[in-house]
Write a protein that holds these residues in place. Structure first.
Motif, PDB file in Angstrom:
ATOM      1  N   GLU A 139       0.819  -1.212   0.000  1.00 28.67           N
ATOM      2  CA  GLU A 139       0.000   0.000   0.000  1.00 28.67           C
ATOM      3  C   GLU A 139       0.848   1.254   0.000  1.00 28.67           C
ATOM      4  OE1 GLU A 139      -3.119   0.167  -0.438  1.00 28.67           O
ATOM      5  OE2 GLU A 139      -3.620  -1.956  -0.284  1.00 28.67           O
ATOM      6  N   LEU A 140       2.020   1.193   0.609  1.00 34.38           N
ATOM      7  CA  LEU A 140       2.871   2.386   0.640  1.00 34.38           C
ATOM      8  C   LEU A 140       3.791   2.448  -0.573  1.00 34.38           C
ATOM      9  CD1 LEU A 140       3.869   2.558   4.414  1.00 34.38           C
ATOM     10  CD2 LEU A 140       2.092   3.841   3.223  1.00 34.38           C
ATOM     11  N   ARG A 141       4.234   1.293  -1.063  1.00 35.96           N
ATOM     12  CA  ARG A 141       5.166   1.307  -2.188  1.00 35.96           C
ATOM     13  C   ARG A 141       4.483   1.772  -3.465  1.00 35.96           C
ATOM     14  NH1 ARG A 141       7.566  -4.348  -3.766  1.00 35.96           N
ATOM     15  NH2 ARG A 141       5.348  -4.597  -4.282  1.00 35.96           N
ATOM     16  N   THR A 142       3.234   1.354  -3.675  1.00 36.12           N
ATOM     17  CA  THR A 142       2.544   1.712  -4.920  1.00 36.12           C
ATOM     18  C   THR A 142       2.366   3.218  -5.068  1.00 36.12           C
ATOM     19  OG1 THR A 142       1.407  -0.419  -4.941  1.00 36.12           O
ATOM     20  CG2 THR A 142       0.453   1.348  -6.272  1.00 36.12           C
ATOM     21  N   PRO A 143       1.786   3.900  -4.053  1.00 31.70           N
ATOM     22  CA  PRO A 143       1.665   5.357  -4.237  1.00 31.70           C
ATOM     23  C   PRO A 143       3.011   6.075  -4.242  1.00 31.70           C
ATOM     24  CG  PRO A 143       0.977   4.705  -2.038  1.00 31.70           C
ATOM     25  CD  PRO A 143       1.153   3.452  -2.820  1.00 31.70           C
ATOM     26  N   LEU A 144       3.989   5.575  -3.488  1.00 27.46           N
ATOM     27  CA  LEU A 144       5.302   6.226  -3.492  1.00 27.46           C
ATOM     28  C   LEU A 144       5.959   6.111  -4.855  1.00 27.46           C
ATOM     29  CD1 LEU A 144       6.866   5.250  -0.030  1.00 27.46           C
ATOM     30  CD2 LEU A 144       6.249   7.531  -0.847  1.00 27.46           C
ATOM     31  N   THR A 145       5.820   4.935  -5.478  1.00 26.92           N
ATOM     32  CA  THR A 145       6.378   4.769  -6.827  1.00 26.92           C
ATOM     33  C   THR A 145       5.691   5.711  -7.812  1.00 26.92           C
ATOM     34  OG1 THR A 145       6.857   2.454  -6.327  1.00 26.92           O
ATOM     35  CG2 THR A 145       6.826   3.098  -8.643  1.00 26.92           C
ATOM     36  N   SER A 146       4.353   5.800  -7.675  1.00 27.35           N
ATOM     37  CA  SER A 146       3.609   6.687  -8.580  1.00 27.35           C
ATOM     38  C   SER A 146       4.003   8.140  -8.366  1.00 27.35           C
ATOM     39  CB  SER A 146       2.114   6.483  -8.362  1.00 27.35           C
ATOM     40  OG  SER A 146       1.360   7.383  -9.148  1.00 27.35           O
ATOM     41  N   ILE A 147       4.094   8.530  -7.109  1.00 23.85           N
ATOM     42  CA  ILE A 147       4.438   9.932  -6.809  1.00 23.85           C
ATOM     43  C   ILE A 147       5.850  10.254  -7.310  1.00 23.85           C
ATOM     44  CG2 ILE A 147       4.910  11.529  -4.924  1.00 23.85           C
ATOM     45  CD1 ILE A 147       2.688  10.133  -3.346  1.00 23.85           C
ATOM     46  N   ARG A 148       6.770   9.320  -7.069  1.00 22.37           N
ATOM     47  CA  ARG A 148       8.149   9.559  -7.493  1.00 22.37           C
ATOM     48  C   ARG A 148       8.236   9.728  -9.003  1.00 22.37           C
ATOM     49  NH1 ARG A 148      13.283   5.474  -6.447  1.00 22.37           N
ATOM     50  NH2 ARG A 148      14.851   6.759  -7.560  1.00 22.37           N
ATOM     51  N   GLY A 149       7.523   8.833  -9.729  1.00 23.08           N
ATOM     52  CA  GLY A 149       7.591   8.928 -11.187  1.00 23.08           C
ATOM     53  C   GLY A 149       6.998  10.226 -11.707  1.00 23.08           C
ATOM     54  N   MET A 150       5.847  10.631 -11.163  1.00 24.15           N
ATOM     55  CA  MET A 150       5.206  11.858 -11.656  1.00 24.15           C
ATOM     56  C   MET A 150       5.993  13.097 -11.261  1.00 24.15           C
ATOM     57  SD  MET A 150       1.123  11.078 -11.324  1.00 24.15           S
ATOM     58  CE  MET A 150       1.199  10.405  -9.668  1.00 24.15           C
TER      59      MET A 150
ATOM     60  N   GLU B  95      -2.462  10.996  -3.957  1.00 25.13           N
ATOM     61  CA  GLU B  95      -1.781   9.809  -3.457  1.00 25.13           C
ATOM     62  C   GLU B  95      -1.197  10.054  -2.065  1.00 25.13           C
ATOM     63  OE1 GLU B  95      -1.579   6.733  -4.655  1.00 25.13           O
ATOM     64  OE2 GLU B  95      -2.928   7.283  -6.286  1.00 25.13           O
ATOM     65  N   THR B  96      -0.640  11.230  -1.857  1.00 24.13           N
ATOM     66  CA  THR B  96      -0.094  11.544  -0.528  1.00 24.13           C
ATOM     67  C   THR B  96      -1.211  11.608   0.515  1.00 24.13           C
ATOM     68  OG1 THR B  96      -0.193  13.916  -1.058  1.00 24.13           O
ATOM     69  CG2 THR B  96       1.903  12.766  -1.449  1.00 24.13           C
ATOM     70  N   LYS B  97      -2.375  12.114   0.105  1.00 24.63           N
ATOM     71  CA  LYS B  97      -3.508  12.149   1.036  1.00 24.63           C
ATOM     72  C   LYS B  97      -3.938  10.716   1.409  1.00 24.63           C
ATOM     73  CE  LYS B  97      -5.491  16.581  -0.439  1.00 24.63           C
ATOM     74  NZ  LYS B  97      -6.674  17.248  -1.051  1.00 24.63           N
ATOM     75  N   ARG B  98      -3.935   9.809   0.430  1.00 25.46           N
ATOM     76  CA  ARG B  98      -4.318   8.422   0.707  1.00 25.46           C
ATOM     77  C   ARG B  98      -3.310   7.766   1.652  1.00 25.46           C
ATOM     78  NH1 ARG B  98      -3.949   3.281  -1.723  1.00 25.46           N
ATOM     79  NH2 ARG B  98      -2.548   4.026  -3.362  1.00 25.46           N
ATOM     80  N   MET B  99      -2.041   8.047   1.414  1.00 21.13           N
ATOM     81  CA  MET B  99      -1.016   7.503   2.324  1.00 21.13           C
ATOM     82  C   MET B  99      -1.194   8.067   3.735  1.00 21.13           C
ATOM     83  SD  MET B  99       2.338   7.639  -0.161  1.00 21.13           S
ATOM     84  CE  MET B  99       3.393   7.313   1.235  1.00 21.13           C
ATOM     85  N   GLN B 100      -1.464   9.351   3.805  1.00 16.34           N
ATOM     86  CA  GLN B 100      -1.669   9.963   5.115  1.00 16.34           C
ATOM     87  C   GLN B 100      -2.885   9.364   5.810  1.00 16.34           C
ATOM     88  OE1 GLN B 100      -2.127  14.199   5.009  1.00 16.34           O
ATOM     89  NE2 GLN B 100      -2.165  14.395   7.252  1.00 16.34           N
ATOM     90  N   LYS B 101      -3.952   9.022   5.038  1.00 16.83           N
ATOM     91  CA  LYS B 101      -5.145   8.422   5.611  1.00 16.83           C
ATOM     92  C   LYS B 101      -4.832   7.046   6.214  1.00 16.83           C
ATOM     93  CE  LYS B 101      -9.626   7.828   6.256  1.00 16.83           C
ATOM     94  NZ  LYS B 101      -9.635   6.412   6.651  1.00 16.83           N
ATOM     95  N   MET B 102      -4.045   6.242   5.515  1.00 17.23           N
ATOM     96  CA  MET B 102      -3.679   4.936   6.059  1.00 17.23           C
ATOM     97  C   MET B 102      -2.869   5.067   7.344  1.00 17.23           C
ATOM     98  SD  MET B 102      -2.805   2.499   2.773  1.00 17.23           S
ATOM     99  CE  MET B 102      -1.552   3.588   2.130  1.00 17.23           C
ATOM    100  N   ILE B 103      -1.927   5.995   7.346  1.00 19.35           N
ATOM    101  CA  ILE B 103      -1.108   6.188   8.545  1.00 19.35           C
ATOM    102  C   ILE B 103      -1.956   6.716   9.697  1.00 19.35           C
ATOM    103  CG2 ILE B 103       0.836   7.467   9.504  1.00 19.35           C
ATOM    104  CD1 ILE B 103       2.107   7.358   6.711  1.00 19.35           C
TER     105      ILE B 103
ATOM    106  N   PHE C 160      -0.362  15.972 -13.132  1.00 17.84           N
ATOM    107  CA  PHE C 160       0.520  15.043 -12.431  1.00 17.84           C
ATOM    108  C   PHE C 160       0.685  15.431 -10.964  1.00 17.84           C
ATOM    109  CE2 PHE C 160       3.232  12.465 -15.587  1.00 17.84           C
ATOM    110  CZ  PHE C 160       2.121  12.199 -16.357  1.00 17.84           C
ATOM    111  N   LEU C 161       0.824  16.731 -10.741  1.00 14.95           N
ATOM    112  CA  LEU C 161       0.968  17.194  -9.354  1.00 14.95           C
ATOM    113  C   LEU C 161      -0.311  16.954  -8.572  1.00 14.95           C
ATOM    114  CD1 LEU C 161       2.927  20.552  -9.866  1.00 14.95           C
ATOM    115  CD2 LEU C 161       3.796  18.376  -9.003  1.00 14.95           C
ATOM    116  N   GLU C 162      -1.471  17.110  -9.234  1.00 13.73           N
ATOM    117  CA  GLU C 162      -2.751  16.867  -8.560  1.00 13.73           C
ATOM    118  C   GLU C 162      -2.876  15.398  -8.163  1.00 13.73           C
ATOM    119  OE1 GLU C 162      -6.182  18.365  -6.911  1.00 13.73           O
ATOM    120  OE2 GLU C 162      -4.698  19.510  -8.064  1.00 13.73           O
TER     121      GLU C 162
END
Length: 499
Positions: A290-301, A325-333, A318-320
C-alpha cells in the motif's frame, strides 16, 4: 522434525523427588495415625478393665451388704476358714440364753474375691481389712487414697504398684438401708501383656509400612500418568517459544477433564498464534504494497514534472494526482495511529447530543457524490420522529462510513441504513446485497489487520475498518456486531445509547 528440548532429562528426577516427598508425607501421616490408634487402644482397654472391675466390685458390695443386714457383727475374726462373730440382738437369730458365741455365715464367704483379686474393706472409722481368695498376703499394699469420697457415696478409680506389678483398683460404697456403712475396694493386677503389646505394635508398624508402600506405588503411577502429558505439553511450549506454532500434541482423549481442558486451551492458543503470525506477515506485505505503490507513482510523476517531461496543464494534472496519493497515504497512517491510540485508551470521545436522522441523511448525500458509490443505491429508513443519541458526532460518522464503504467493496448494488429506537438504545442496521462473508472468516472480521481472502487483499486497506469501528462504538458506550451474513447479503448492527 523438532529437536528434543534440553530440559527433558530433568523430568524423571523431578518426578522421583515429588514421588518420594508425597510417600514420606503419607508414611509420616500413617505412622501418626498408628500411634494415635495404639494410644486409643491402650486407653480403651484400661477403661474397659475399670468398667468390668467396677461392675464386679458393685456385685461384691451388694452381696456383702446383704449378709451384713442378715447377720450383723461387730468385727471379723478369722479362725481356720470360718468366721467367729459375736452376735448382737437380732430377732432373726434364735440362740440359747446360755450361748455366748455361734458360728454364722460370714460376709467374706459370700462376697469372696476370685483369682488374683484383692478386696479391701474400709469402715467409717477408716479401719482397713484386706482379703484375697488365694491366701496371699498383701500387707504392703497401698492404702486407698480416695476412700473418703467413697464413704460419701462416690466411686473411686486408681492404679498402684504392688510386687513389681501394676494394679487397677475400684472403690464403691457399702450401703445399708440407704446409708453408707463403709467402702469396698476391689483390685486386680493388669495382665502381663508386654509381649502382646509388642506384637500389636509390630503388626501396626507392618500395616503402616504396607499402606505406605501401596500409597507410594499409587502416587508414583498417578504422577507418572499425569506428568507424561505435562512433559509433552512442556516440550510443545518450548517449540512454541522457538517460533514453531504447530507443535505435536497427543490427540487421544484423556480421562482427566482438567488435562483435556489444558490441552484444548493450548491448541487454541497455538492456533491463535499461527493466525497472528500469518496476520503479521500479511500486514507487512500489505503495508509494503500500500505504501510502495503510491510512493512509486508519486516519485515517477514528480520526476516527470521536475525533468520537464510534462509541462503546462499535464504537469499540473501530475501534481494533482501526486497530492491525492499523498492524502491516501496519510489516511492509512492516520488510521493506524488512531487504532493504536484507541487500543491504548488514549483517545476519548466527546459525547454530545446528536441528531442521528440528520447525520445519516447528510452522510448518504455525501457518499452518493463519490465515484466508488456511483453504481450503488443507498437508502435510509428512519422513523418519523427525530432520533437523538449521546455520542461523538465525528466518530459516529466515521463508523457509518466504514460500514457503507465495506458494503461497497463487497460488490453491493443496494445498501439500506435502518435506524430505530428500542428501549434505552438506538439501533442502526446497515444491510447490503453483496457477496457476504465466508463462514471461515466470520470469527476474524473484527481482528486488526485481517483482510480476508486473497482477492480482498489486493484491494486497498489495511484491515482496520471493522476493528476501528468496533473500538469507536465501545468508546461511545455502544457495540458493533455482525448480525447475519450469507451469499445474498450482510447485516451489521450498531447499538448506541439514546438520550
Amino acid at each position: 522434525m523438532f529437536t528434543k528440548p534440553q530440559t527433558q532429562p530433568q523430568t524423571m528426577p523431578m518426578l522421583r523427588f515429588w514421588t518420594w516427598r508425597y510417600a514420606l508425607i503419607l508414611f509420616i501421616t500413617l505412622l501418626i495415625v498408628s500411634l494415635i490408634a495404639g494410644v486409643w487402644i491402650t486407653s480403651n482397654a484400661n477403661r474397659q478393665s475399670y468398667e468390668v472391675l467396677q461392675a464386679r466390685a458393685e456385685q461384691l458390695a451388694d452381696s456383702y451388704a446383704r449378709v451384713m443386714t442378715l447377720y450383723p457383727f461387730s468385727g471379723p475374726a478369722q479362725t481356720q476358714g470360718s468366721i467367729r462373730t459375736e452376735v448382737r440382738a437380732n430377732p432373726a437369730v434364735k440362740v440359747s440364753p446360755s450361748t455366748t458365741s455361734v458360728n454364722i455365715i460370714s460376709p467374706i464367704e459370700v462376697a469372696r474375691p476370685l483369682g488374683d483379686e484383692m478386696m479391701q474393706i474400709v469402715n467409717r472409722q477408716g479401719n482397713l481389712d484386706t482379703y484375697s481368695s488365694s491366701g496371699a498376703q498383701y500387707d504392703n499394699a497401698e492404702r486407698p487414697g480416695g476412700y473418703a469420697a467413697v464413704l460419701k457415696g462416690q466411686t473411686d478409680r486408681e492404679s498402684f504398684s504392688l510386687n513389681d506389678r501394676t494394679w487397677l483398683r475400684v472403690g464403691v460404697p457399702l450401703m445399708d438401708r440407704g446409708s453408707v456403712i463403709g467402702a469396698l475396694y476391689l483390685s486386680t493386677p493388669t495382665p502381663d501383656n508386654a509381649e502382646q503389646t509388642r506384637q500389636t505394635y509390630v503388626i501396626a508398624v507392618l500395616i503402616t509400612l504396607g499402606l505406605a508402600l501401596g500409597g507410594w506405588t499409587a502416587i508414583y503411577l498417578l504422577l507418572r500418568k499425569l506428568t507424561r502429558p505435562l512433559r509433552q505439553l512442556a516440550n510443545a511450549a518450548l517449540q512454541v517459544a522457538d517460533g514453531h506454532y504447530a507443535p505435536v500434541l497427543p490427540v487421544a482423549p484423556m480421562k482427566e477433564r482438567e488435562l483435556m481442558q489444558l490441552f484444548t486451551s493450548f491448541n487454541e492458543m497455538t492456533s491463535r498464534l499461527r493466525q497472528l503470525d500469518q496476520m503479521r506477515t500479511d500486514l507487512l506485505a500489505g503495508v509494503s504494497h500500500e505504501l510502495r505503490t503510491p510512493l512509486t507513482s508519486i516519485r515517477g510523476m514528480v520526476q516527470a514534472v521536475h525533468g520537464k517531461v510534462v509541462t503546462g496543464g499535464e504537469a499540473n494534472e501530475f501534481l494533482e494526482i501526486s497530492l491525492e496519493e499523498t492524502k491516501r497515504m496519510q489516511k492509512m497512517i492516520d488510521d493506524m495511529l488512531e487504532f493504536s491510540s484507541l487500543e491504548a485508551g488514549a483517545v476519548h470521545s466527546e459525547r454530545t447530543t446528536v441528531d442521528l436522522s440528520l447525520l445519516v441523511t447528510h452522510l448518504v448525500q455525501q457518499l452518493s457524490s463519490l465515484p466508488a458509490c456511483a453504481n450503488v443505491r443507498v437508502e435510509t429508513v428512519l422513523p418519523a420522529e427525530t432520533i437523538r443519541l449521546l455520542g461523538d458526532q465525528g466518530q459516529l460518522k466515521q463508523m457509518l462510513m466504514n460500514l457503507i464503504m465495506n458494503s461497497t467493496a463487497a460488490g453491493s448494488t443496494s445498501i439500506t441504513v435502518h435506524a430505530y429506537p428500542l428501549g434505552s438504545m438506538i439501533h442502526v442496521d446497515v444491510k447490503d446485497n453483496g457477496s457476504g462473508i465466508r463462514e471461515s472468516e466470520v470469527p476474524h472480521i473484527f481482528e486488526r489487520y485481517y483482510r480476508g481472502d486473497s482477492r480482498r487483499k489486493k484491494k486497498q486497506g489495511l484491515g482496520l475498518g471493522l476493528p476501528l469501528s468496533r473500538l469507536l462504538a465501545q468508546a461511545n458506550g455502544g457495540e458493533l456486531a455482525l448480525q447475519e451474513t450469507s451469499p445474498k447479503g450482510t447485516v451489521f448492527k450498531l447499538t448506541l445509547p439514546a438520550v
